[in-house]
Structure formats: C-alpha cells, structure tokens
Design a protein around this motif. Sequence first.
Motif, PDB file in Angstrom:
ATOM      1  N   LEU A 205      41.244  41.480  42.686  1.00 15.76           N
ATOM      2  CA  LEU A 205      41.227  42.013  41.497  1.00 15.76           C
ATOM      3  C   LEU A 205      41.775  43.527  41.908  1.00 15.76           C
ATOM      4  N   SER A 206      41.533  44.001  43.023  1.00 12.84           N
ATOM      5  CA  SER A 206      42.001  45.108  43.372  1.00 12.84           C
ATOM      6  C   SER A 206      43.309  45.320  43.084  1.00 12.84           C
TER       7      SER A 206
ATOM      8  N   ALA B 252      44.327  48.419  40.506  1.00 16.54           N
ATOM      9  CA  ALA B 252      44.900  49.967  41.278  1.00 16.54           C
ATOM     10  C   ALA B 252      45.954  50.369  40.335  1.00 16.54           C
ATOM     11  N   PRO B 253      47.119  49.650  39.809  1.00 13.15           N
ATOM     12  CA  PRO B 253      48.167  50.033  39.158  1.00 13.15           C
ATOM     13  C   PRO B 253      47.682  50.702  37.746  1.00 13.15           C
ATOM     14  N   SER B 254      46.713  49.995  37.153  1.00 15.12           N
ATOM     15  CA  SER B 254      46.080  50.408  35.818  1.00 15.12           C
ATOM     16  C   SER B 254      45.508  51.888  36.019  1.00 15.12           C
ATOM     17  N   MET B 255      44.614  52.070  37.066  1.00 12.41           N
ATOM     18  CA  MET B 255      44.179  53.243  37.326  1.00 12.41           C
ATOM     19  C   MET B 255      45.239  54.351  37.389  1.00 12.41           C
TER      20      MET B 255
ATOM     21  N   ASP C 229      53.236  53.031  42.493  1.00 12.85           N
ATOM     22  CA  ASP C 229      52.128  52.403  42.988  1.00 12.85           C
ATOM     23  C   ASP C 229      52.074  52.083  44.456  1.00 12.85           C
ATOM     24  N   ALA C 230      53.142  51.619  45.037  1.00 13.69           N
ATOM     25  CA  ALA C 230      53.520  51.237  46.354  1.00 13.69           C
ATOM     26  C   ALA C 230      53.354  52.577  47.138  1.00 13.69           C
TER      27      ALA C 230
ATOM     28  N   GLU D 147      41.972  55.874  43.053  1.00  9.75           N
ATOM     29  CA  GLU D 147      41.306  54.963  44.139  1.00  9.75           C
ATOM     30  C   GLU D 147      39.620  55.062  43.770  1.00  9.75           C
ATOM     31  N   THR D 148      39.259  56.224  43.347  1.00  5.19           N
ATOM     32  CA  THR D 148      37.793  56.208  43.349  1.00  5.19           C
ATOM     33  C   THR D 148      37.336  55.294  42.103  1.00  5.19           C
ATOM     34  N   VAL D 149      38.296  55.377  40.891  1.00  2.95           N
ATOM     35  CA  VAL D 149      38.082  54.691  39.672  1.00  2.95           C
ATOM     36  C   VAL D 149      38.136  53.237  40.141  1.00  2.95           C
ATOM     37  N   ARG D 150      39.240  53.103  40.842  1.00  2.12           N
ATOM     38  CA  ARG D 150      39.463  51.520  40.886  1.00  2.12           C
ATOM     39  C   ARG D 150      38.182  50.823  41.758  1.00  2.12           C
ATOM     40  N   ILE D 151      37.708  51.559  42.700  1.00  5.33           N
ATOM     41  CA  ILE D 151      36.750  51.265  43.372  1.00  5.33           C
ATOM     42  C   ILE D 151      35.423  50.928  42.683  1.00  5.33           C
ATOM     43  N   THR D 152      35.144  51.923  41.680  1.00  2.74           N
ATOM     44  CA  THR D 152      34.044  51.523  40.764  1.00  2.74           C
ATOM     45  C   THR D 152      34.235  50.569  39.926  1.00  2.74           C
TER      46      THR D 152
END
Length: 438
Positions: free
Chosen positions: A163-164, A168-171, A195-196, A299-304
């Motif tokens: 799912l990451s 990631a692109p959405s965050m 994103d890349a 990244e922090t929001v994505r990980i959460t």
Amino acid sequence: MDLNTLIIIALFILLVSKWLTSGKSKKKQLPGPIGLPIVGYIPFMTRKPYIKLTELSKSYGPIYKVRLGSIDITVITDYELTKEAFSKDVFMGRPPDLPFDLSEETLRTEAISGLPWKEQRRFSLHMLRDLGFGKTRMEEHIKEEIVELLQRMSEHVGRPTKLSYLLAPSMSNNIASLVFGNRLKHDDPQRQKLDATIREIGKLAGSTAWQMFFPWLRKILSYFNIGSKGKLVRMMKELKDYCRKEMKKHEETLDPNNIRDFMDGYLLEIQKRSNDPNTTFRKEVLADLSRAFFGAGSETVRITVDWMLLVSAGFPEVQKRIQAEIDEIIGPDRFPTWQDRIRMPFTEAAILELMRWRTIVPLNLMRYSLQDAEFNGYFIPKHSRILAVFWALDNNTKLWGNDAQEYKPERMLSEDGRKSGQTRICYSFFSRQAIVPG
C-alpha cells in the motif's frame, strides 16, 4: 629584554590563562560512554539507534553525551527535560551539516537554522491553520484525493498489495494542495516526476546521513562529488526548481484579497516586510520551506496511515469500534470532516495510541545550541548537537504503565470514554507539536 622580564611575562600569561579556564573547568560536564578514536561510539550502535540510546540512559541518566564520529551529541530521553530544552531559545538552532542543502540566503539570514526560525514557524503554523484544518477549500482537495486513492485501491482487491506505493503519492499531493493550492491527477506526468523525486530524496538522505558525523570526510566527498551526496544535491535542486516555478506562477496571479494557499500568504508577507532590511521573509527561504513541507509532511503521514491499516487488520476489535463510530457519527451518505473528530473519541484515540506505540519519528531532527548554556545542572557548550529520543518517551513505563509495549487505545481516553488524549501524557503527534516546536 632581560631574562627576568621574560619570566614575569610568562608567569602573567600562565596566570591569566588559568583564570580564564578555571570557570569552565568547574562547570559540570555531561556523563557518557567512552568510544573509540576517530569513529567514537558508532561501532557500538545498533540497527535501531533509538533503542541503544535509551539503554545508555539507564547507565548515564536522562541527559548524557555520546560521541559519534567526530561529533559530540547531547542526548535527552526524559519527557520533562525534552519539553524544557526545546522551549529554550538557546536550543533553537539547526546543525550546519544536515544532509539537506539550504540556499545561501536562507543560511545567511538563519531563517531556518537559527533563532529567526521561531518567527518563521509561528507564521507557518498560523497560515496552515487558516488554510487547512476545518477549512472547506482544503477539505475539498483532500476529498478529491481520497476518492482517487480509494479508486486505485479498489483495483487491488483480492490480491496482496504494497500500500505504500499507493499512499505516498496521495500524501505528497495533499501537501501540494496546501502549499500550492492545487492537486495533480495520479497519471499527470508532473505528479509522477514529483513523486519519484521525493522518494529518491528520502532514500539518498538516509544513505548520506552518516556523513554529518564526519564533517572533514563530508567535505572531501562533496568536493570530489563522490558517493550519493552529489545525486542528493541534484534531486534537491529539482524539487526546489519545481517550487520556484510554482512561486513564479503565484506572483503573476497574486491577489491580496484571495489567499489561495501557503505560498500566496508567504508572498504577501514578503511584500509587507519589503522595507525591512533585516527581514528573513524572502523568496529563497520560501523555496526552502516549501521543499521542507514535502519532506516533513509526506512520509510521516504515509507511514502513519500505513500502520493504521495494519492495526485495523491486526486488531479486529479496534476496527469494529472505529467502524461503529463512523456509522454513528458520519453515516453512509456523506464524507467525513475535520470537525467530526470531536465526536469520535475512540477513533482519534486509536490514531494517537498508534503514534505512541510505533513512534513514527523515534528521533528528532537534531537541534543546535546557539550559545553556551547550563541545562539541568550541566554545561552545554555552544554549537552542541541536541538529540531527543522520542522512542524513549513513548515507551517510558512511568508515563504509560508496565504495558507500554502494548497497543491500547483506551489509555488515550478519559475515564468516561468521551474524550481522547486525556490520560497521562498524550505524547503523540498533536501534543508533540506544542511540546517540541519545529
């Protein structure tokens, strides 16, 4: 000049030197482990440095010093000391050798690395509050992003999915909405390139972080463009160039009566302070800040979110209670809003407890002492690196009980279960912003 005169001068110099250094020698020095020459304590660190640093505090106390490479790090593992230290102006600085290169103007004005950061942070938070939480425009951007994300997730139903790559692109797109006022479709080439770039910066920053402990080696590698440092600089430049292009568009369409996003608000602030030669509100600072939002907010929001999905799968009873609140408060016919959180205490408690249980950011981005200081009875010299171990705070049994290693959303609820973040110390994302600014 005869021999007696030379002896008198030598004695005078010796006495003055002793007098100047006697005050410092009496100052209480921080305890800490003894490392090896050149590399310091690095060979004894583990793959999870935050755990090792927490273990060292059991021997040396909640504040101690450890030498990593050729750099001395002041380590803090106590909640009250962390709160006190990061509320002091003297510890407001940032080290000059972080892996993220700042513009010359940002470095010269110390807009991010020195005391002026307080003003920058205050303005940024004010703008984000005005534009973001609870604001219809920002919620509409997020709603569009969620709809597209759910559509993409529905394409993977019934098969294993990492799912990451979807999250990631959405965050980062939500950050773009907040900073630049617009979101890009998933298949937009500009978004895919952005994103890349963000992904690559994250990887390269991690692979070059060790260089901050060997400044002399970092200078050599940078001078000869050896290793990943050169590539990181190029990637950071690409991201900053993107921010500059957005800035130019905003300048051309700027309307003081219609602040569309963070960049609009900052550009207007630059205009207001244009007659102040000492202002730190400058275009290059805005470019650096905009770039930093992507790094800090994506990244922090994505990980959460990633962890929250795993928690929902691993703790079915938690998922059922969250679903029950969603059904009761939001229902099937409308989208959630930021204000809904007030009436959904268990859902918010589940998120807060996740942030504590998994400690999304186990170590803070290092601080830097701007002057000599005395803290908790110890002498902290100017230009010291200050590192707070958030993992130690989130796993402190004195704060959270003997079951601190367990995931229990109930610990974040008031006794009647109607409010979240009421028990012990809600040391998670929301309270951490107030306790540890910047």
